[in-house]
Design a protein around this motif. Sequence first.
Motif, PDB file in Angstrom:
ATOM      1  N   ILE A 123       5.139 -12.122   1.771  1.00 15.07           N
ATOM      2  CA  ILE A 123       5.649 -13.351   1.152  1.00 15.07           C
ATOM      3  C   ILE A 123       6.011 -13.094  -0.301  1.00 15.07           C
ATOM      4  CG2 ILE A 123       4.992 -15.677   0.426  1.00 15.07           C
ATOM      5  CD1 ILE A 123       3.360 -15.853   2.996  1.00 15.07           C
ATOM      6  N   VAL A 124       5.217 -12.295  -0.997  1.00 14.22           N
ATOM      7  CA  VAL A 124       5.530 -11.944  -2.384  1.00 14.22           C
ATOM      8  C   VAL A 124       6.842 -11.177  -2.454  1.00 14.22           C
ATOM      9  CG1 VAL A 124       4.772 -10.533  -4.347  1.00 14.22           C
ATOM     10  CG2 VAL A 124       3.145 -11.989  -3.145  1.00 14.22           C
ATOM     11  N   VAL A 125       7.044 -10.255  -1.524  1.00 12.30           N
ATOM     12  CA  VAL A 125       8.288  -9.482  -1.486  1.00 12.30           C
ATOM     13  C   VAL A 125       9.485 -10.401  -1.262  1.00 12.30           C
ATOM     14  CG1 VAL A 125       9.576  -7.732  -0.216  1.00 12.30           C
ATOM     15  CG2 VAL A 125       7.186  -7.358  -0.745  1.00 12.30           C
ATOM     16  N   MET A 126       9.364 -11.306  -0.296  1.00  9.42           N
ATOM     17  CA  MET A 126      10.480 -12.208   0.005  1.00  9.42           C
ATOM     18  C   MET A 126      10.761 -13.161  -1.150  1.00  9.42           C
ATOM     19  SD  MET A 126      11.562 -11.210   2.827  1.00  9.42           S
ATOM     20  CE  MET A 126      10.980 -10.107   4.071  1.00  9.42           C
ATOM     21  N   ALA A 163       8.790  -6.588  -6.254  1.00 11.36           N
ATOM     22  CA  ALA A 163       9.177  -6.384  -4.847  1.00 11.36           C
ATOM     23  C   ALA A 163       8.708  -5.026  -4.338  1.00 11.36           C
ATOM     24  CB  ALA A 163      10.699  -6.517  -4.697  1.00 11.36           C
ATOM     25  N   VAL A 164       8.851  -4.004  -5.143  1.00 10.37           N
ATOM     26  CA  VAL A 164       8.410  -2.665  -4.724  1.00 10.37           C
ATOM     27  C   VAL A 164       6.888  -2.614  -4.595  1.00 10.37           C
ATOM     28  CG1 VAL A 164       8.288  -0.249  -5.447  1.00 10.37           C
ATOM     29  CG2 VAL A 164      10.434  -1.492  -5.618  1.00 10.37           C
ATOM     30  N   ALA A 165       6.184  -3.208  -5.552  1.00  7.67           N
ATOM     31  CA  ALA A 165       4.724  -3.225  -5.482  1.00  7.67           C
ATOM     32  C   ALA A 165       4.244  -4.018  -4.271  1.00  7.67           C
ATOM     33  CB  ALA A 165       4.146  -3.814  -6.766  1.00  7.67           C
ATOM     34  N   GLY A 166       4.905  -5.130  -3.989  1.00 10.15           N
ATOM     35  CA  GLY A 166       4.539  -5.916  -2.814  1.00 10.15           C
ATOM     36  C   GLY A 166       4.824  -5.177  -1.521  1.00 10.15           C
ATOM     37  N   ALA A 167       5.930  -4.434  -1.484  1.00 13.11           N
ATOM     38  CA  ALA A 167       6.253  -3.656  -0.283  1.00 13.11           C
ATOM     39  C   ALA A 167       5.234  -2.551  -0.060  1.00 13.11           C
ATOM     40  CB  ALA A 167       7.659  -3.079  -0.400  1.00 13.11           C
ATOM     41  N   ALA A 199       2.165  -2.764  -1.013  1.00 18.55           N
ATOM     42  CA  ALA A 199       0.952  -3.462  -0.586  1.00 18.55           C
ATOM     43  C   ALA A 199       1.015  -3.825   0.895  1.00 18.55           C
ATOM     44  CB  ALA A 199       0.742  -4.710  -1.435  1.00 18.55           C
ATOM     45  N   VAL A 200       2.218  -4.144   1.389  1.00 22.44           N
ATOM     46  CA  VAL A 200       2.366  -4.437   2.819  1.00 22.44           C
ATOM     47  C   VAL A 200       1.958  -3.222   3.645  1.00 22.44           C
ATOM     48  CG1 VAL A 200       4.057  -4.888   4.643  1.00 22.44           C
ATOM     49  CG2 VAL A 200       4.133  -6.202   2.540  1.00 22.44           C
ATOM     50  N   ILE A 201       2.376  -2.067   3.206  1.00 22.57           N
ATOM     51  CA  ILE A 201       2.088  -0.847   3.959  1.00 22.57           C
ATOM     52  C   ILE A 201       0.633  -0.426   3.818  1.00 22.57           C
ATOM     53  CG2 ILE A 201       2.650   1.606   4.129  1.00 22.57           C
ATOM     54  CD1 ILE A 201       5.451   0.858   3.103  1.00 22.57           C
ATOM     55  N   LEU A 202       0.063  -0.577   2.637  1.00 23.66           N
ATOM     56  CA  LEU A 202      -1.253  -0.018   2.357  1.00 23.66           C
ATOM     57  C   LEU A 202      -2.424  -0.947   2.673  1.00 23.66           C
ATOM     58  CD1 LEU A 202      -0.400   1.759  -1.013  1.00 23.66           C
ATOM     59  CD2 LEU A 202      -0.559   2.757   1.271  1.00 23.66           C
ATOM     60  N   GLN A 203      -2.161  -2.214   2.935  1.00 27.23           N
ATOM     61  CA  GLN A 203      -3.256  -3.147   3.242  1.00 27.23           C
ATOM     62  C   GLN A 203      -3.852  -2.848   4.613  1.00 27.23           C
ATOM     63  OE1 GLN A 203      -4.671  -5.388   1.275  1.00 27.23           O
ATOM     64  NE2 GLN A 203      -3.240  -4.940  -0.365  1.00 27.23           N
ATOM     65  N   LYS A 204      -5.143  -3.015   4.715  1.00 30.07           N
ATOM     66  CA  LYS A 204      -5.813  -2.762   5.986  1.00 30.07           C
ATOM     67  C   LYS A 204      -5.897  -4.020   6.847  1.00 30.07           C
ATOM     68  CE  LYS A 204      -8.597   1.041   4.257  1.00 30.07           C
ATOM     69  NZ  LYS A 204      -7.751   2.077   4.715  1.00 30.07           N
ATOM     70  N   ARG A 205      -5.893  -5.174   6.213  1.00 27.69           N
ATOM     71  CA  ARG A 205      -5.989  -6.427   6.953  1.00 27.69           C
ATOM     72  C   ARG A 205      -4.614  -7.068   7.081  1.00 27.69           C
ATOM     73  NH1 ARG A 205     -11.503  -9.113   4.691  1.00 27.69           N
ATOM     74  NH2 ARG A 205     -12.855  -7.404   5.349  1.00 27.69           N
ATOM     75  N   PRO A 206      -4.271  -7.568   8.259  1.00 28.76           N
ATOM     76  CA  PRO A 206      -2.935  -8.147   8.480  1.00 28.76           C
ATOM     77  C   PRO A 206      -2.653  -9.391   7.647  1.00 28.76           C
ATOM     78  CG  PRO A 206      -4.086  -7.835  10.573  1.00 28.76           C
ATOM     79  CD  PRO A 206      -5.039  -7.488   9.491  1.00 28.76           C
ATOM     80  N   ILE A 207      -3.675 -10.168   7.319  1.00 27.43           N
ATOM     81  CA  ILE A 207      -3.473 -11.375   6.520  1.00 27.43           C
ATOM     82  C   ILE A 207      -3.006 -10.999   5.119  1.00 27.43           C
ATOM     83  CG2 ILE A 207      -4.643 -13.351   5.474  1.00 27.43           C
ATOM     84  CD1 ILE A 207      -4.137 -13.708   8.416  1.00 27.43           C
ATOM     85  N   TYR A 208      -3.645 -10.002   4.529  1.00 26.20           N
ATOM     86  CA  TYR A 208      -3.243  -9.554   3.198  1.00 26.20           C
ATOM     87  C   TYR A 208      -1.844  -8.938   3.226  1.00 26.20           C
ATOM     88  CZ  TYR A 208      -8.146 -10.199   1.961  1.00 26.20           C
ATOM     89  OH  TYR A 208      -9.385 -10.718   1.747  1.00 26.20           O
ATOM     90  N   SER A 209      -1.535  -8.279   4.304  1.00 24.77           N
ATOM     91  CA  SER A 209      -0.206  -7.698   4.457  1.00 24.77           C
ATOM     92  C   SER A 209       0.857  -8.794   4.552  1.00 24.77           C
ATOM     93  CB  SER A 209      -0.188  -6.813   5.697  1.00 24.77           C
ATOM     94  OG  SER A 209       1.003  -6.098   5.773  1.00 24.77           O
ATOM     95  N   ALA A 210       0.563  -9.868   5.278  1.00 24.31           N
ATOM     96  CA  ALA A 210       1.508 -10.978   5.386  1.00 24.31           C
ATOM     97  C   ALA A 210       1.680 -11.684   4.046  1.00 24.31           C
ATOM     98  CB  ALA A 210       1.038 -11.967   6.453  1.00 24.31           C
ATOM     99  N   LEU A 211       0.600 -11.832   3.293  1.00 23.91           N
ATOM    100  CA  LEU A 211       0.711 -12.430   1.963  1.00 23.91           C
ATOM    101  C   LEU A 211       1.549 -11.557   1.030  1.00 23.91           C
ATOM    102  CD1 LEU A 211      -2.891 -13.801   1.442  1.00 23.91           C
ATOM    103  CD2 LEU A 211      -0.804 -15.113   1.805  1.00 23.91           C
TER     104      LEU A 211
END
Length: 67
Positions: free
Chosen positions: A33-36, A12-16, A18-30
């Motif tokens: 989903i991993v966090v949830m 969950a922490v790694a996914g969170a 990744a949400v912040i550090l991703q440059k593309r919104p699709i990867y951030s949304a994926l």
Amino acid sequence: MHYLFYIFAGIAVAGALAVILQKRPIYSALSLIVVMGSLAVIYLLLEAEFMAAVQVIVYAGAIMVLF
């Protein structure tokens, strides 16, 4: 049982992050989903089945609508 909690908390922490550090919104949304999903597993480990189901249906389902 405690090791599963730490594994999914780390996911969950790694996914969170990744949400912040991703440059593309699709990867951030994926990543969101991993966090949830990992939070739903943590709820299951805490024997809160209803909260896990709500987590998956409401939040992860709402993120999938973004696609």
